[in-house]
Motif scaffolding. Structure first.
Motif, PDB file in Angstrom:
ATOM      1  N   UNK A  66       0.833  -1.201   0.000  1.00 47.08           N
ATOM      2  CA  UNK A  66       0.000   0.000   0.000  1.00 47.08           C
ATOM      3  C   UNK A  66       0.875   1.262   0.000  1.00 47.08           C
ATOM      4  N   UNK A  67       1.910   1.283   0.832  1.00 45.74           N
ATOM      5  CA  UNK A  67       2.783   2.455   0.903  1.00 45.74           C
ATOM      6  C   UNK A  67       3.553   2.661  -0.400  1.00 45.74           C
ATOM      7  N   UNK A  68       4.010   1.561  -1.000  1.00 39.69           N
ATOM      8  CA  UNK A  68       4.758   1.678  -2.250  1.00 39.69           C
ATOM      9  C   UNK A  68       3.834   2.138  -3.378  1.00 39.69           C
ATOM     10  N   UNK A  69       2.623   1.590  -3.439  1.00 37.64           N
ATOM     11  CA  UNK A  69       1.663   2.025  -4.463  1.00 37.64           C
ATOM     12  C   UNK A  69       1.303   3.490  -4.249  1.00 37.64           C
ATOM     13  N   UNK A  70       1.084   3.883  -2.992  1.00 35.96           N
ATOM     14  CA  UNK A  70       0.790   5.291  -2.699  1.00 35.96           C
ATOM     15  C   UNK A  70       1.913   6.208  -3.136  1.00 35.96           C
ATOM     16  N   UNK A  71       3.153   5.809  -2.860  1.00 34.10           N
ATOM     17  CA  UNK A  71       4.299   6.623  -3.275  1.00 34.10           C
ATOM     18  C   UNK A  71       4.431   6.638  -4.795  1.00 34.10           C
ATOM     19  N   UNK A  72       4.168   5.478  -5.422  1.00 37.02           N
ATOM     20  CA  UNK A  72       4.267   5.401  -6.879  1.00 37.02           C
ATOM     21  C   UNK A  72       3.211   6.266  -7.555  1.00 37.02           C
ATOM     22  N   UNK A  73       2.089   6.489  -6.913  1.00 32.30           N
ATOM     23  CA  UNK A  73       1.059   7.372  -7.461  1.00 32.30           C
ATOM     24  C   UNK A  73       1.309   8.832  -7.092  1.00 32.30           C
ATOM     25  N   UNK A  74       1.714   9.070  -5.856  1.00 27.15           N
ATOM     26  CA  UNK A  74       1.823  10.443  -5.378  1.00 27.15           C
ATOM     27  C   UNK A  74       2.935  11.226  -6.084  1.00 27.15           C
ATOM     28  N   UNK A 100       4.952  10.729  -8.945  1.00 26.28           N
ATOM     29  CA  UNK A 100       4.946  11.069 -10.377  1.00 26.28           C
ATOM     30  C   UNK A 100       3.620  11.597 -10.911  1.00 26.28           C
ATOM     31  N   UNK A 101       2.512  11.443 -10.165  1.00 27.00           N
ATOM     32  CA  UNK A 101       1.214  11.864 -10.699  1.00 27.00           C
ATOM     33  C   UNK A 101       0.612  13.004  -9.880  1.00 27.00           C
ATOM     34  N   UNK A 102       0.372  12.778  -8.600  1.00 26.41           N
ATOM     35  CA  UNK A 102      -0.367  13.739  -7.778  1.00 26.41           C
ATOM     36  C   UNK A 102       0.437  15.014  -7.540  1.00 26.41           C
ATOM     37  N   UNK A 103       1.684  14.889  -7.125  1.00 21.50           N
ATOM     38  CA  UNK A 103       2.484  16.086  -6.822  1.00 21.50           C
ATOM     39  C   UNK A 103       2.655  16.984  -8.048  1.00 21.50           C
ATOM     40  N   UNK A 104       3.006  16.442  -9.233  1.00 23.64           N
ATOM     41  CA  UNK A 104       3.099  17.338 -10.397  1.00 23.64           C
ATOM     42  C   UNK A 104       1.759  17.976 -10.773  1.00 23.64           C
ATOM     43  N   UNK A 159      -0.651  18.781  -8.693  1.00 24.21           N
ATOM     44  CA  UNK A 159      -0.885  19.848  -7.725  1.00 24.21           C
ATOM     45  C   UNK A 159      -0.056  21.078  -8.068  1.00 24.21           C
ATOM     46  N   UNK A 160       1.178  20.867  -8.500  1.00 24.76           N
ATOM     47  CA  UNK A 160       2.040  21.984  -8.864  1.00 24.76           C
ATOM     48  C   UNK A 160       1.486  22.707 -10.100  1.00 24.76           C
ATOM     49  N   UNK A 161       1.009  21.956 -11.082  1.00 23.95           N
ATOM     50  CA  UNK A 161       0.406  22.580 -12.259  1.00 23.95           C
ATOM     51  C   UNK A 161      -0.840  23.375 -11.883  1.00 23.95           C
ATOM     52  N   UNK A 162      -1.637  22.835 -10.979  1.00 19.92           N
ATOM     53  CA  UNK A 162      -2.853  23.536 -10.531  1.00 19.92           C
ATOM     54  C   UNK A 162      -2.491  24.839  -9.813  1.00 19.92           C
ATOM     55  N   UNK A 163      -1.440  24.806  -8.981  1.00 22.31           N
ATOM     56  CA  UNK A 163      -0.989  26.026  -8.299  1.00 22.31           C
ATOM     57  C   UNK A 163      -0.556  27.078  -9.315  1.00 22.31           C
ATOM     58  N   UNK A 164       0.212  26.651 -10.315  1.00 23.14           N
ATOM     59  CA  UNK A 164       0.683  27.591 -11.333  1.00 23.14           C
ATOM     60  C   UNK A 164      -0.484  28.167 -12.130  1.00 23.14           C
ATOM     61  N   UNK A 165      -1.475  27.326 -12.446  1.00 17.34           N
ATOM     62  CA  UNK A 165      -2.635  27.801 -13.194  1.00 17.34           C
ATOM     63  C   UNK A 165      -3.414  28.829 -12.390  1.00 17.34           C
ATOM     64  N   UNK A 166      -3.623  28.548 -11.086  1.00 21.88           N
ATOM     65  CA  UNK A 166      -4.343  29.504 -10.240  1.00 21.88           C
ATOM     66  C   UNK A 166      -3.571  30.797 -10.096  1.00 21.88           C
ATOM     67  N   UNK A 167      -2.246  30.692  -9.973  1.00 25.32           N
ATOM     68  CA  UNK A 167      -1.419  31.884  -9.834  1.00 25.32           C
ATOM     69  C   UNK A 167      -1.505  32.733 -11.099  1.00 25.32           C
TER      70      UNK A 167
END
Length: 126
Positions: free
Chosen positions: A72-80, A82-86, A88-96
């Motif tokens: 579960x932890x490895x799958x969570x890290x594998x998703x977070x 490369x997928x979720x963190x980038x 979130x960063x794109x969403x922050x830049x778009x809002x900014x």
């Protein structure tokens, strides 16, 4: 009755949900392959065999639970990472960027629009 069924199936939400489930299944296979074929062997190479299934506490198969938690932890890290963190960063830049852009000018009042139409009509006739 069939018309209602057809309307139900062709509603946007149902089609979107069906596509999401199919894409989710395919993406799940990619993530499972990443974990099983790439990350787990890497963890095994760094810290020994990443299989805890032999650990037992009396009749309780504690190792299987530990394997499930680690997976579960490895799958969570594998998703977070490369997928979720980038995303979130794109969403922050778009809002900014949206906040930095000046707001559109307000709509002119009805009287101003009518006067502009009259003026353009007069110029057209002249």
């Amino acid at each position: 009755m069939l018309k209602g069924f057809r309307d139900f199936l062709l509603r946007g939400n149902v089609v979107d949900l069906a596509v999401a489930v199919i894409i989710g299944g395919a993406f799940g296979q990619v993530v499972n392959s990443l974990v099983a074929d790439v990350l787990t062997p890497l963890i095994g190479a760094l810290g020994g065999a990443p299989d805890f299934s032999a650990i037992k506490l009396g009749p309780i198969a504690l190792g299987k639970f530990i394997n499930a938690v680690v997976n579960f932890l490895v799958v969570g890290a594998a998703l977070y990472f490369p997928v979720v963190a980038p995303m979130q960063e794109l969403e922050k830049r778009r809002k900014k960027a949206e906040e930095a852009a000046p707001p559109p000018p307000p709509e002119p009042p009805e009287e101003v629009r009518l006067l502009r139409e009259i003026l353009s009509e007069l110029r057209r006739r002249a």
